[in-house]
Design a protein around this motif. Structure first.
Motif, PDB file in Angstrom:
ATOM      1  N   PHE A 187       0.860  -1.185   0.000  1.00 52.41           N
ATOM      2  CA  PHE A 187       0.000   0.000   0.000  1.00 52.41           C
ATOM      3  C   PHE A 187       0.896   1.234   0.000  1.00 52.41           C
ATOM      4  CE2 PHE A 187      -2.151  -3.470   2.105  1.00 52.41           C
ATOM      5  CZ  PHE A 187      -3.391  -3.483   1.485  1.00 52.41           C
ATOM      6  N   ILE A 188       0.733   2.085  -1.001  1.00 52.67           N
ATOM      7  CA  ILE A 188       1.575   3.277  -1.163  1.00 52.67           C
ATOM      8  C   ILE A 188       0.707   4.518  -1.030  1.00 52.67           C
ATOM      9  CG2 ILE A 188       3.112   4.545  -2.719  1.00 52.67           C
ATOM     10  CD1 ILE A 188       3.701   1.816  -4.088  1.00 52.67           C
ATOM     11  N   ASN A 189       1.112   5.416  -0.136  1.00 52.53           N
ATOM     12  CA  ASN A 189       0.416   6.691   0.043  1.00 52.53           C
ATOM     13  C   ASN A 189       1.422   7.819  -0.088  1.00 52.53           C
ATOM     14  OD1 ASN A 189      -2.350   5.878   0.811  1.00 52.53           O
ATOM     15  ND2 ASN A 189      -1.267   4.845   2.467  1.00 52.53           N
ATOM     16  N   GLU A 190       1.045   8.832  -0.839  1.00 53.10           N
ATOM     17  CA  GLU A 190       1.903   9.998  -1.004  1.00 53.10           C
ATOM     18  C   GLU A 190       1.214  11.210  -0.388  1.00 53.10           C
ATOM     19  OE1 GLU A 190       2.665  10.288  -5.176  1.00 53.10           O
ATOM     20  OE2 GLU A 190       3.848   8.456  -5.217  1.00 53.10           O
ATOM     21  N   GLY A 246       2.371  15.149  -0.125  1.00 52.33           N
ATOM     22  CA  GLY A 246       3.376  16.175  -0.390  1.00 52.33           C
ATOM     23  C   GLY A 246       4.671  15.552  -0.860  1.00 52.33           C
ATOM     24  N   ASN A 247       5.757  15.813  -0.156  1.00 53.02           N
ATOM     25  CA  ASN A 247       7.065  15.278  -0.512  1.00 53.02           C
ATOM     26  C   ASN A 247       7.351  13.933   0.152  1.00 53.02           C
ATOM     27  OD1 ASN A 247       7.761  17.490  -2.135  1.00 53.02           O
ATOM     28  ND2 ASN A 247       8.491  18.639  -0.376  1.00 53.02           N
ATOM     29  N   ASP A 248       6.369  13.389   0.865  1.00 55.30           N
ATOM     30  CA  ASP A 248       6.559  12.146   1.608  1.00 55.30           C
ATOM     31  C   ASP A 248       5.804  10.986   0.966  1.00 55.30           C
ATOM     32  OD1 ASP A 248       8.071  12.968   4.092  1.00 55.30           O
ATOM     33  OD2 ASP A 248       6.389  14.374   4.170  1.00 55.30           O
ATOM     34  N   THR A 249       6.446   9.823   0.966  1.00 55.93           N
ATOM     35  CA  THR A 249       5.820   8.587   0.494  1.00 55.93           C
ATOM     36  C   THR A 249       5.884   7.583   1.637  1.00 55.93           C
ATOM     37  OG1 THR A 249       6.566   8.997  -1.769  1.00 55.93           O
ATOM     38  CG2 THR A 249       5.877   6.749  -1.245  1.00 55.93           C
ATOM     39  N   TYR A 250       4.737   6.982   1.934  1.00 56.14           N
ATOM     40  CA  TYR A 250       4.622   5.992   2.999  1.00 56.14           C
ATOM     41  C   TYR A 250       4.180   4.669   2.385  1.00 56.14           C
ATOM     42  CZ  TYR A 250       4.567  10.153   5.920  1.00 56.14           C
ATOM     43  OH  TYR A 250       4.889  11.344   6.522  1.00 56.14           O
ATOM     44  N   VAL A 251       4.820   3.595   2.790  1.00 56.85           N
ATOM     45  CA  VAL A 251       4.472   2.268   2.268  1.00 56.85           C
ATOM     46  C   VAL A 251       4.238   1.320   3.436  1.00 56.85           C
ATOM     47  CG1 VAL A 251       5.299   0.267   0.972  1.00 56.85           C
ATOM     48  CG2 VAL A 251       5.683   2.556   0.086  1.00 56.85           C
ATOM     49  N   ARG A 252       3.201   0.499   3.281  1.00 57.57           N
ATOM     50  CA  ARG A 252       2.917  -0.588   4.224  1.00 57.57           C
ATOM     51  C   ARG A 252       2.893  -1.868   3.415  1.00 57.57           C
ATOM     52  NH1 ARG A 252      -2.114  -2.737   6.587  1.00 57.57           N
ATOM     53  NH2 ARG A 252      -3.202  -1.360   5.153  1.00 57.57           N
ATOM     54  N   ALA A 253       3.784  -2.800   3.745  1.00 61.07           N
ATOM     55  CA  ALA A 253       3.845  -4.112   3.089  1.00 61.07           C
ATOM     56  C   ALA A 253       3.253  -5.135   4.058  1.00 61.07           C
ATOM     57  CB  ALA A 253       5.278  -4.477   2.746  1.00 61.07           C
ATOM     58  N   VAL A 254       2.238  -5.845   3.606  1.00 62.40           N
ATOM     59  CA  VAL A 254       1.536  -6.807   4.458  1.00 62.40           C
ATOM     60  C   VAL A 254       1.710  -8.196   3.871  1.00 62.40           C
ATOM     61  CG1 VAL A 254      -0.675  -7.449   5.482  1.00 62.40           C
ATOM     62  CG2 VAL A 254      -0.156  -5.027   5.048  1.00 62.40           C
ATOM     63  N   LEU A 255       2.340  -9.077   4.641  1.00 65.99           N
ATOM     64  CA  LEU A 255       2.565 -10.456   4.223  1.00 65.99           C
ATOM     65  C   LEU A 255       1.556 -11.342   4.953  1.00 65.99           C
ATOM     66  CD1 LEU A 255       5.238 -12.460   3.103  1.00 65.99           C
ATOM     67  CD2 LEU A 255       4.805 -13.079   5.460  1.00 65.99           C
ATOM     68  N   THR A 256       0.876 -12.196   4.204  1.00 65.38           N
ATOM     69  CA  THR A 256      -0.063 -13.153   4.793  1.00 65.38           C
ATOM     70  C   THR A 256       0.391 -14.549   4.417  1.00 65.38           C
ATOM     71  OG1 THR A 256      -1.850 -11.542   4.551  1.00 65.38           O
ATOM     72  CG2 THR A 256      -2.491 -13.823   4.984  1.00 65.38           C
ATOM     73  N   THR A 257       0.638 -15.373   5.448  1.00 71.79           N
ATOM     74  CA  THR A 257       1.090 -16.738   5.197  1.00 71.79           C
ATOM     75  C   THR A 257      -0.110 -17.620   4.866  1.00 71.79           C
ATOM     76  OG1 THR A 257       0.907 -17.436   7.508  1.00 71.79           O
ATOM     77  CG2 THR A 257       3.007 -16.448   6.823  1.00 71.79           C
ATOM     78  N   GLN A 258       0.190 -18.821   4.445  1.00 74.55           N
ATOM     79  CA  GLN A 258      -0.848 -19.766   4.031  1.00 74.55           C
ATOM     80  C   GLN A 258      -1.801 -20.083   5.181  1.00 74.55           C
ATOM     81  OE1 GLN A 258       0.800 -22.634   1.421  1.00 74.55           O
ATOM     82  NE2 GLN A 258      -0.869 -24.075   1.679  1.00 74.55           N
ATOM     83  N   ASP A 259      -1.284 -20.038   6.421  1.00 76.41           N
ATOM     84  CA  ASP A 259      -2.155 -20.337   7.570  1.00 76.41           C
ATOM     85  C   ASP A 259      -2.860 -19.101   8.117  1.00 76.41           C
ATOM     86  OD1 ASP A 259      -0.215 -18.971   9.014  1.00 76.41           O
ATOM     87  OD2 ASP A 259       0.322 -20.659  10.287  1.00 76.41           O
ATOM     88  N   GLY A 260      -2.684 -17.952   7.449  1.00 70.95           N
ATOM     89  CA  GLY A 260      -3.395 -16.733   7.836  1.00 70.95           C
ATOM     90  C   GLY A 260      -2.635 -15.788   8.744  1.00 70.95           C
ATOM     91  N   THR A 261      -1.400 -16.132   9.101  1.00 74.58           N
ATOM     92  CA  THR A 261      -0.569 -15.227   9.901  1.00 74.58           C
ATOM     93  C   THR A 261      -0.273 -13.978   9.076  1.00 74.58           C
ATOM     94  OG1 THR A 261       0.431 -17.074  11.086  1.00 74.58           O
ATOM     95  CG2 THR A 261       1.634 -14.985  11.111  1.00 74.58           C
TER      96      THR A 261
END
Length: 83
Positions: A11-14, A16-31
């Protein structure tokens, strides 16, 4: 042997001059494990949004990797105690 499949959403949000990213990993068992990253463009630099996206995403994945290694370490300790 069946291959395991883990999914990642970025997920990328901009703002102004700032960019924020959230990377979400979901395993096969739902973790679910999340990593975050941030990049800030120097106002004197030419605006190239892809650079901020790449830098912030790279930092989010580094954070995610660190969290995975920490989680694995905790799982190892728990397995040794149950031994």
């Amino acid at each position: 042997m069946e291959a395991k499949k883990w999914n990642t959403q970025v997920f990328i949000n901009e703002r102004g001059n700032d960019t924020y990213v959230r990377a979400v990993l979901t395993t096969q068992d739902g973790t679910t494990i999340e990593g975050t990253g941030h990049a800030r463009r120097n106002p004197a630099d030419r605006a190239v949004p892809e650079i901020g996206d790449e830098l912030a995403a790279g930092r989010a994945f580094l954070d995610l990797g660190h969290r995975l290694v920490t989680l694995a370490g905790a799982d190892i300790e728990q397995a040794q105690r149950l031994g």
